[in-house]
Enzyme design. Structure first.
Site, PDB file in Angstrom:
ATOM      1  N   ASP A  17       0.739  -1.200   0.186  1.00 11.51           N
ATOM      2  CA  ASP A  17       0.090   0.044   0.077  1.00 11.51           C
ATOM      3  C   ASP A  17       0.979   1.345   0.156  1.00 11.51           C
ATOM      4  O   ASP A  17       0.542   2.269   0.940  1.00 11.51           O
ATOM      5  CB  ASP A  17      -1.066   0.089   1.236  1.00 11.51           C
ATOM      6  CG  ASP A  17      -1.882  -1.150   1.050  1.00 11.51           C
ATOM      7  OD1 ASP A  17      -1.956  -1.989   0.560  1.00 11.51           O
ATOM      8  OD2 ASP A  17      -2.902  -1.127   2.087  1.00 11.51           O
ATOM      9  N   LYS A 103      -6.652  -5.082  -2.826  1.00  8.82           N
ATOM     10  CA  LYS A 103      -7.344  -5.435  -1.634  1.00  8.82           C
ATOM     11  C   LYS A 103      -8.300  -4.575  -1.255  1.00  8.82           C
ATOM     12  O   LYS A 103      -8.471  -3.330  -1.579  1.00  8.82           O
ATOM     13  CB  LYS A 103      -6.214  -5.958  -0.617  1.00  8.82           C
ATOM     14  CG  LYS A 103      -5.657  -4.608  -0.161  1.00  8.82           C
ATOM     15  CD  LYS A 103      -4.674  -5.120   1.082  1.00  8.82           C
ATOM     16  CE  LYS A 103      -3.856  -3.966   1.859  1.00  8.82           C
ATOM     17  NZ  LYS A 103      -4.982  -3.104   2.654  1.00  8.82           N
ATOM     18  N   CYS A 142      -1.761  -2.248   7.913  1.00 11.22           N
ATOM     19  CA  CYS A 142      -1.534  -3.144   6.885  1.00 11.22           C
ATOM     20  C   CYS A 142      -0.512  -3.986   6.705  1.00 11.22           C
ATOM     21  O   CYS A 142      -0.538  -5.127   6.387  1.00 11.22           O
ATOM     22  CB  CYS A 142      -1.939  -2.475   5.754  1.00 11.22           C
ATOM     23  SG  CYS A 142      -3.551  -2.011   5.523  1.00 11.22           S
TER      24      CYS A 142
END
Ligand code: ZN
Length: 190
Positions: A17, A103, A142
């Site tokens: 990310d 995701k 994350c």
């Protein structure tokens, strides 16, 4: 430790990310999030030379996602599909060989881990990957959940300390302990 000496063929570098909305000035900024980009670029180059996989996950939400405050979730609106905020940081040197994993694409469920609802474990298994090197954002959200899932799935899991940053300074050390307890090893880039 030098990434050039650590990475081997059939390893995977998993970049979590590294997107504009998580950068300073973004919708859900991680302090110093941009500082990790040059570090990750060195790992990407090392992975390329070693013949290791480069995998980049991205938070990729539909509009009206359950994680957004307007929908009763905990976060401000962020990483909406196809918006500039959802794009990878422009300085991240991802090549055409990069495997992109999206995701959090379900309306009704959030995903902190790059393994959740993505099939990533199967992809890695079928290619004989056993060792993972993980960096990205954020260390206490994350990255943490991706590392915990990687350990749970039995991968030899390393997280790169200087290639990640926490959302909050308080939860960073706790995340570090949780990752160590799960069996992940921390590595610092030389
Ligand atoms: Zn999200």
């Amino acid at each position: 430790m030098k990434p050039e000496t650590l990475l081997q063929k059939e390893d995977a570098l998993l970049i979590v990310d590294v997107q504009n909305d998580f950068m300073p000035g973004g919708a859900l900024p991680v302090p110093e999030g941009d500082r990790i980009v040059p570090v990750l670029n060195r790992w990407i180059e090392a992975a390329r030379r070693a013949g290791a996989w480069v995998i980049a996950s991205r938070d990729w939400h539909p509009r009206f996602h359950v994680s957004f405050r307007e929908q009763g979730g905990p976060w401000p609106e962020h990483c909406v599909q196809d918006t500039p905020g959802a794009a990878f940081h422009p300085g991240l040197a991802l090549g055409p060989e990069t495997i992109v994993v999206s995701k959090g694409t379900r309306f009704d469920r959030d995903a902190y881990s790059a393994f959740q609802d993505t099939g990533l474990e199967v992809f890695l298994r079928t290619r004989g990957v056993r060792r993972l090197w993980i960096g990205g954002l954020a260390q206490d959200v994350c990255v943490l959940h991706t590392v915990l899932d990687a350990c749970r799935h039995g991968f030899e899991t390393h997280w790169i300390r200087d290639a990640t940053r926490p959302v909050s300074a308080e939860s960073g050390p706790k995340a570090e302990k949780d990752m160590a307890r799960a069996g992940a090893r921390a590595v610092d880039t030389a």
